[in-house]
Design an enzyme around this catalytic site. Sequence first.
Site, short mmCIF file in Angstrom:
data_model
loop_
_atom_site.label_atom_id
_atom_site.label_comp_id
_atom_site.label_asym_id
_atom_site.label_seq_id
_atom_site.Cartn_x
_atom_site.Cartn_y
_atom_site.Cartn_z
NE ARG A 1 22.83 20.77 -14.76
CZ ARG A 1 23.15 21.84 -14.05
NH1 ARG A 1 23.04 23.06 -14.57
NH2 ARG A 1 23.57 21.71 -12.81
CE LYS B 1 33.97 32.60 -3.99
NZ LYS B 1 32.60 33.13 -4.11
N GLY C 1 27.81 20.13 -11.98
CA GLY C 1 27.86 20.62 -13.35
C GLY C 1 29.29 20.59 -13.89
N GLY D 1 25.54 22.24 -6.72
CA GLY D 1 25.09 22.71 -5.41
C GLY D 1 24.08 21.77 -4.78
C1 3PG Z 1 23.28 24.84 -11.38
O1 3PG Z 1 23.81 24.97 -12.47
O2 3PG Z 1 23.95 24.71 -10.34
C2 3PG Z 1 21.80 24.75 -11.29
O3 3PG Z 1 21.23 24.83 -12.56
C3 3PG Z 1 21.27 25.82 -10.38
O4 3PG Z 1 21.63 27.08 -10.87
P1 3PG Z 1 21.83 28.29 -9.86
O5 3PG Z 1 23.07 27.94 -9.06
O6 3PG Z 1 22.00 29.51 -10.72
O7 3PG Z 1 20.60 28.36 -8.99
MG MG Z 2 25.39 26.18 -9.20
#
Ligand code: 3PG
Ligand code: MG
Length: 407
Positions: free
Chosen positions: A41, A206, A364, A388
């Site tokens: 990232r 999940k 990620g 997400g």
């Molecule tokens: C992630 O790793 O999915 C993003 O950096 C967003 O992080 P978060 O899910 O803690 O908002």
């Molecule tokens: Mg996340």
Amino acid sequence: MSIRTLDDLLAEGVSGRRVLVRADLNVPLDKQTGAITDDGRIRAVLPTLGALTEAGAKVVVCSHLGRPKGSPDPQFSLSPVAGRLGELLGAPVHFATDTVGESAQATVSALADGEVALLENLRFNKGETSKDDAERGAFADQLAAFGDAYVDDAFGAVHRKHASVYDVPARLPHVAGRLVLREVEVLSTLTGNPERPYVVVLGGSKVSDKLAVIEALLPTVDRLLIGGGMCFTFLKAQGHEVGTSLLEKDMVETCRNLLERSEGKIMLPVDVVAADAFAPDAAHDVVPANGIPSHRVGLDIGPETVAGFAAALRGSSADGTANARTIFWNGPMGVFEMAAFANGTRGVAEAIAESDAFSVVGGGDSAAAVRALGLDEKSFGHISTGGGASLEYLEGKTLPGIAALEN
Ligand code: 3PG
Ligand code: MG
């Protein structure tokens, strides 16, 4: 899409101007040593940062890391990230030990043209994630004071209605950075008119996290392959016992319903690697998916499943299936961090890499798996920095960070 881009901003000239860049530098850290275990990232925002420094901007970078609870927490400091970012940029990065306080103010005002500063973790401040518009707005005012323009390059966070993502762009001239543009460009080909066959591979722990995307994808995809911890709730829905494997009891009925409506598009594991315990050295065997012993936990998909999934991805003359032309993959197939349970993820990742489909790796964890397993990133069409965020994009949701750039 009516979004202004980094090139528009560069064309205006940024020399001597302060540019606030929201990045997603939320990198995984080693639990013992705190060292960065995957810097993907950080690398992903270099094109945007490089273009700005070259053009003589004073670049102020901000990001979150982890999920601290609105106050400073040293284990979530961005300090190691500042070091790594400096190495990759080939120039020192000035690190502010707070986000909008005295250190940040001093650091930003001392910046010379072409230099980069990184502010401390945005989530050390309650205002960043607050649900209260006024509280978020007050924090956004403080952040916006550090820039004459705002660049969003934090694709991984565009699905968050947070101050730095949603409220700051309402206060400054705003553009999308190179990474955000590229991500949106690629993902929009998946929701638009993907070349067929279009095969999606979903894993991770999940079902409840993936439910909305499964619903959204089912009408569009030709095949949906399901592995990872979430497959056990589906296996249960088929009437199989799953031992002590991950199970979301309240999702069993939903999974049964999805299977009924899926017109045979959903493929589930036919065998799994079942272990005595959740541990790297636990005794384990390959067992049929309908024969998981009651005391065992499924930690990976088995070899026959990998072969079946690979055939669905690469095509197989045996059952007359065609090569996938488009692939989206999100979520590991097993506990790939433990060597004994990494074969499923590796096998599926290799099949994706070998296929000549346009392949998108979302998330990620799956992106980190590609690198941790030593696979060549270039054999994938696109590796998204957003987990997400990419799922919500495919669900067709409005993403607050993108909507804010459109205004
Ligand atoms: C992630 O790793 O999915 C993003 O950096 C967003 O992080 P978060 O899910 O803690 O908002
Ligand atoms: Mg996340």
